[in-house]
Scaffold this active site. Structure first.
Site, PDB file in Angstrom:
ATOM      1  N   GLU A   1       0.818  -1.214   0.000  1.00 31.01           N
ATOM      2  CA  GLU A   1       0.000   0.000   0.000  1.00 31.01           C
ATOM      3  C   GLU A   1       0.854   1.267   0.000  1.00 31.01           C
ATOM      4  OE1 GLU A   1      -3.086  -0.078  -0.390  1.00 31.01           O
ATOM      5  OE2 GLU A   1      -3.869  -1.980   0.375  1.00 31.01           O
TER       6      GLU A   1
ATOM      7  N   HIS B   1      -3.204   2.055   8.485  1.00 32.67           N
ATOM      8  CA  HIS B   1      -4.267   1.261   7.880  1.00 32.67           C
ATOM      9  C   HIS B   1      -4.441  -0.025   8.671  1.00 32.67           C
ATOM     10  CE1 HIS B   1      -6.768  -0.999   5.231  1.00 32.67           C
ATOM     11  NE2 HIS B   1      -5.808  -1.790   4.795  1.00 32.67           N
TER      12      HIS B   1
ATOM     13  N   HIS C   1      -7.534  -3.287  10.004  1.00 29.96           N
ATOM     14  CA  HIS C   1      -8.740  -4.044   9.640  1.00 29.96           C
ATOM     15  C   HIS C   1      -9.637  -4.245  10.867  1.00 29.96           C
ATOM     16  CE1 HIS C   1      -6.309  -6.115   6.151  1.00 29.96           C
ATOM     17  NE2 HIS C   1      -6.519  -4.823   5.942  1.00 29.96           N
TER      18      HIS C   1
ATOM     19  N   GLU D   1     -17.783  11.475  22.917  1.00 29.85           N
ATOM     20  CA  GLU D   1     -16.441  11.959  22.585  1.00 29.85           C
ATOM     21  C   GLU D   1     -16.167  11.963  21.078  1.00 29.85           C
ATOM     22  OE1 GLU D   1     -14.027   7.739  23.092  1.00 29.85           O
ATOM     23  OE2 GLU D   1     -13.109   9.587  23.778  1.00 29.85           O
TER      24      GLU D   1
ATOM     25  N   HIS E   1     -13.150  -3.715   3.759  1.00 27.02           N
ATOM     26  CA  HIS E   1     -11.692  -3.886   3.833  1.00 27.02           C
ATOM     27  C   HIS E   1     -11.111  -3.380   5.142  1.00 27.02           C
ATOM     28  CE1 HIS E   1      -7.545  -3.352   1.625  1.00 27.02           C
ATOM     29  NE2 HIS E   1      -7.399  -3.683   2.887  1.00 27.02           N
TER      30      HIS E   1
END
Length: 275
Positions: free
Chosen positions: A116, A140, A142, A170, A211
């Site tokens: 990525e 990133h 999952h 919050e 994803h």
């Protein structure tokens, strides 16, 4: 100073381990990158190499020319970063054109930076510009509940933002700009990098349908905390929807405006619509 003794490297390793322990990084899932400060590079320069060949990034990031990044490796497991950092992470430098990179440290058993990398670098370029250089971390992961919501909510920024805001008081304080949503795309290429970096001009959070989630922040604590808050809000929403889909009460637009005034944040009116 040795690379593994540097505080920014220790912070990076800790964040990888924290993410694994949250169950956000199955197998080799997820990736992390940090735009290294000039003084941090200076402190470890004796361990950096310029021997590796330049390789194409797959996109152009002229705004990052000459910059260094600490990144996770492609196919590497977050679980193993704390056990053998030099084999699982690396420091890369972007060339003067912004089109190529070379490995300056790490991945001692071979390999390349995260697949990525185009998404990370394009997002770094955008966030460097819009934050005035303050944002340095792209993460990133999952998280299961965020992913689950992409199957049952409309893939729209206003829907995800409002639903997540309503789940915990919050949330509008932690991510007052809201969240963006990117429809499903093949990961690792330029197209998803372009789509995500467009979202990052407006948001610090981008949800990738089916994803995972992308977050940007100034440092490791803020960025991890952002991901953690978004996922906890998603977990609450999943539980609420599983108990009864129609809420008996929630935080109203007026409540949000009162909260914004007290906490001195600006909440976009586009997300404060009456349901």
């Amino acid at each position: 100073m040795k690379v593994l003794e540097a505080e920014f490297v220790k912070g990076f390793i800790r964040m990888c381990d924290d993410g694994f322990n949250q169950n956000w990084h199955e197998r080799n899932g997820g990736n992390l990158s940090y735009r290294v400060k000039a003084e941090e590079i200076e402190s470890i320069k004796e361990e950096l190499s310029e021997a590796s060949p330049w390789q194409p990034i797959g996109t152009g990031v002229p705004g990052l020319a000459g910059e260094y990044f600490l990144v996770t490796g492609s196919g590497k497991y977050f679980r193993n970063v704390i056990l053998d950092p030099a084999a699982n992470i690396c420091i890369v430098q972007v060339d003067a054109s912004g089109k190529n990179y070379r490995i300056c440290w790490g991945l001692i058993n071979g390999g390349r930076p995260t697949s990525e990398l185009p998404s990370h670098l394009m997002n770094h370029e955008v966030k460097k510009q819009v934050s005035g250089g303050k944002h340095r971390v792209i993460y990133h992961a999952h998280p299961a509940n965020i992913i689950a919501l992409t199957f049952v909510l409309p893939l729209e920024d206003k829907v995800f933002t409002r639903e997540l805001w309503e789940m915990a008081t919050e949330c509008p304080v932690v991510f007052p700009d809201g969240v963006g949503v990117v429809g499903w795309m093949v990961p690792g290429g330029r197209d998803i990098a372009v789509a995500t970096s467009a979202m990052m001009k407006k948001y610090d959070v981008a949800v990738w349908a089916h994803h995972g989630c992308f977050c940007s922040g100034e440092d490791f604590d803020l960025t991890f905390g952002l991901m953690h808050t978004v996922e906890k809000s998603a977990e609450i929403l999943v539980k609420v929807l599983s108990v009864r889909p129609d809420k008996l009460q929630t935080i109203s637009p007026r409540n949000f405006r009162d909260l914004a005034a007290d906490f001195k944040v600006t909440l976009p009116e586009e997300f404060l619509f009456e349901k």
